[in-house]
Every structure is written in C-alpha cells, then in structure tokens.
Enzyme design. Structure first.
Site: not given
Ligand SMILES: NC(=O)c1ccc[n+]([C@@H]2O[C@H](COP(=O)([O-])OP(=O)(O)OC[C@H]3O[C@@H](n4cnc5c(N)ncnc54)[C@H](O)[C@@H]3O)[C@@H](O)[C@H]2O)c1
Ligand SMILES: O=C(O)C[C@H](O)C(=O)O
Length: 412
Positions: A242, A269
C-alpha cells in the site's frame, strides 16, 4: 563491455544490489554493491521518517538534529561501501523461510531475498513444485544457500533456526471477489502454518502476506497465544504494498522524483480500511480535494486494478514481491542492529481502540520498538472521517479472525 555500464536496483532500502560490469567488477562478475550515499535521499520510505522527525519536537528521534543524523548515516554508509563492495560473503547470516515459495509471489520474492547480503540461508517451502524453484534459484552466485522443503512432513525442518518467516501461502483473488472471500480457504492455511512456526521457530519475525490480512494476522496471534509463544512485537501484517503504491501514484500525479516520495498508509489492508495519509506526504506537497479523493480511491482499489487486469489469473505478485522484499530487508537490518528502521505494518496496536492497526512503526532487534504516533496527529477532516469510517469494517474482520481461531481451538 563499456566500463561504466551498470545494472543496479534497489528494493527501497538504503542498500542496493547491483550487477556491475566494468571497472569495479572486472575480477568479480557479481558484486553486492552498497549505494548508501546516493540512497540517503532514496530510501523510498524506509528512512523517510528521518525528515518527519527532524521537523518535529515530539518525534521519536528526540533531540538528534537533522545534520547529525544525516552525518551519522553518511559515515555508516561510507564504511559499508568500504567493507562490502568487494566481498561476496554475506554481511550477516540470517535465515529466512518463505512458506508458499512456489507461488506467484513466492518465486520473485525468493529471487529478491536471494540477492540480500544479509541472508545466509533461504528455506523455500510449499506443498508442491518447490524443488525446481530452489534448483533454479540456487544457481545464482549470491552468497545465500537455498534449500527446498515439500509438504507437511518437511515443514518443521524448513522452519528450524529461522530468523524471519514470510507467509504468502494461500489462494489469490479473481475478478469480482473481495479479499474476505478468501477467508474460508486461507484462514485454515495460515492457522496450520503458524502452528508449525510456534513449534519450530517461536522467536522468529513473522510476516503475513496471505489475505485477508485484516483477519489472518489476528488468526496468527490467537494461534500463537494458544501455543503460549505470542510476542506481539514480532507478528507483522505486510501492508508495504500500500505504501509502495501510494508513493508511486503520488509521485506520478505531482510529478515528483519517485525515490523521494513517502506516504504513510494506515488502517488495514482491504478496501476502505487502506487509508493513505496524503497530508503527511514527504516531501510536503499540497493536493486539491479532488486529487485527495482520486488518489485515495486509486490506492484503495489498486489491488483490484491488478486483479481485473490479470483477468482471472491471479492478483499482484511482482509488486507484492518487491514490497515484501523491502519489508524483509528492513526487518533484517533491524535484527542486525540498525537503529533507524521504519516501516508501515499491520500489527497489534493501541494507537486506536482497535486491537490491530496498520501504522508506521520503528523496528528494532526485538521487533516493534515504537509506534509513530505523530502520523495520526493533525489529520485533515477528510482523513479523520475516513479513519472513523474504516473502523467498523476493520473491527469485524479482526473479530472474524479471532472467532475462527478460537472455534478451531474448541473443536480440537
Ligand atoms: N498482503 C498483500 O499486500 C498481498 C498482496 C498480493 C497478494 N496477497 C495474497 O498473497 C497470497 C498468495 O498470492 P499468490 O499470488 O502468490 O498466490 P499463488 O496461488 O500464486 O501462490 C500461492 C502458493 O501457496 C501455496 N500453498 C497453498 N497452500 C499452502 C500450504 N498449506 N502451505 C504452503 N504453501 C501453500 C501454493 O502451492 C502456491 O504455490 C494470496 O492470499 C493473496 O491474496 C497479499
Ligand atoms: O488485491 C488483492 O487481492 C491482492 C493484494 O491484497 C493487493 O493489494 O494487491
């Protein structure tokens, strides 16, 4: 090859890593290069609070003058340059684990952390596909050792002795979904992973990326409490993206040098709980009411902007990896004794009546060292109203997380 050609990038700290081709590196094809003198102005937020505090008597930095502070940073930077420019050894020997390392965030995040001079070991854990990621990454000739761990039976080994655990495990959004729609799947994933963290590395800094962060951080806290190892200073919801977005959008809008801009983002967030404090932007800049409205809404919806652009294939991964790497690097610098590390993060807090709240914090060796209360003072009417408006949603997301963790405990 041109003697001056250099590819350098910074992950937003006062440390930058560069592959430099030319005079510096003729005998060393890859160098860990500290760019600190330039980056005194280019911390992209990490040290922006320096300028905030030096202008304020009530600052957390007390009586230290701006000149003395800059002098001390410059001296340190010079020493770092001398010490590390020609060495490939890690500057420190911290171990970092990424849980969910084979995913969209996990992979680029692993690459960025592999480039850190503060890391000696990088543990990559996932339920599948992590072997190839680790094999690939391990060929990069940066100092840290890469190890892979697959499935629940190897989770404990992945976590043993680790200083920082980063958790991007879980499912991402598709168009039309809210972050809260991920709760049913991701709450259980975070719960299981945190149980293992509690059992294997209870003293580690824990960085939660998995959404909905507003609920997954309280879930993690409850699980750690149930295990008797909760240290609120060491549990962080990663809201750095953010801040990264706010800095980028404000710089674009006001035609500012990107590297100078720092906007604190508070609250939580998700949607309206993301509250950029534009009135606290550094360098000081004025906005019309329309600009405030437009920028605030864009920052709040930036995740959705990416989800829609990716059209069903996921949410932000590259910008998130960049933001998470910045937060990891800040944490490692704090663990390494740097007394000048500031980031926004969603943590247990008493700044408001809510038990968890994102705000700028000072991070030290033991975790959260101080809350930067001045950011929440003297808000504009717009910001004050937005702050009040976000509280009910944030409160209910927190309560949902706590209720989930407690229900699981009763069922067990
Ligand atoms: N905080 C933030 O600002 C922010 C920003 C972007 C995404 N996110 C969040 O991050 C998370 C991941 O996003 P992504 O794009 O990398 O998803 P993705 O699906 O590409 O990757 C997620 C990974 O987690 C793994 N996984 C699933 N269950 C698991 C477990 N029990 N133990 C270990 N690994 C496991 C999967 O195998 C996969 O490799 C989502 O929940 C998304 O909303 C948060
Ligand atoms: O928007 C989402 O679902 C992923 C993450 O929290 C973001 O802010 O990009």
């Amino acid at each position: 090859m041109a003697a001056s050609s250099a590819a350098t990038f910074s992950i937003g700290t006062n440390v930058s890593f560069g592959c430099k081709v030319g005079s510096l590196s003729q005998s060393k094809p890859f160098g860990v290069r500290f760019n600190s003198q330039n980056s005194l102005k280019s911390f992209s937020g990490l040290k922006a609070v320096t300028s905030v505090s030096c202008e304020s008597d009530s600052s957390f930095l007390g009586k230290e003058t701006s000149a003395a502070l800059r002098g001390s940073i410059a001296l340190k930077a010079q020493k770092e340059n001398q010490s590390y420019q020609y060495h490939l050894q890690p500057q420190a020997a911290f171990k970092v684990a990424i849980l969910g390392a084979a995913g969209g965030i996990g992979q680029p995040l692993a690459l960025l952390i592999k480039m850190s001079p503060l890391v000696s070991a990088l543990h990559l854990y996932d339920i599948a596909n992590v072997k190839g990621v680790a094999a690939d990454l391990s060929h990069c000739n940066t100092p840290s050792q890469v190890l892979d761990f697959t499935g629940a039976s190897e989770l404990g080994s992945a976590l043993k002795g680790v200083d920082v655990v980063v958790i991007p495990a879980g499912v991402p959004r598709k168009p039309g979904m809210t972050r809260d729609d991920l709760f049913n799947i991701n709450a259980g994933i975070v719960k299981n992973l945190i149980e293992a963290v509690a059992d294997n590395c209870p003293d580690a800094f824990i960085h939660i990326i998995s959404n909905p962060v507003n609920s997954t951080v309280p879930i993690a806290a409850e699980i750690l409490k149930q295990k008797g190892v909760f240290d609120p200073k060491k549990l962080f919801g990663v809201s750095t993206l953010d801040v990264v977005r706010a800095n980028t959008f404000v710089a674009q809008k006001k035609n500012l040098k990107l590297i100078d801009v720092d906007v604190p983002v508070v609250g939580g967030h998700a949607g309206i709980t993301i509250l950029p404090l534009l009135s606290k932007t550094k360098p000081s800049v004025s906005f019309t009411d329309e600009e405030v409205q437009e920028l605030t809404v864009r920052i709040q919806n930036a995740g959705t902007e990416v989800v829609e652009a990716k059209a069903g294939t996921g949410s932000a991964t590259l910008s998130m990896a960049y933001a998470a790497a910045r937060f990891v690097e800040s944490s490692l610098r704090a663990l390494d004794g740097d007394g000048d590390v500031y980031e926004c993060s969603y943590v247990q807090s008493d700044l408001t009546e809510l038990p968890y709240f994102a705000s700028r914090i000072k991070i030290g060796k033991k975790g959260v060292e101080a809350f930067i209360t001045s950011d929440l003072q003297g808000l504009t009417e717009y910001e004050q109203k937005a702050l009040e408006a976000l509280k009910p949603e944030l409160k209910s997301s927190i309560e949902k997380g706590i209720a989930f963790a407690n229900k699981q405990a009763v069922a067990a």
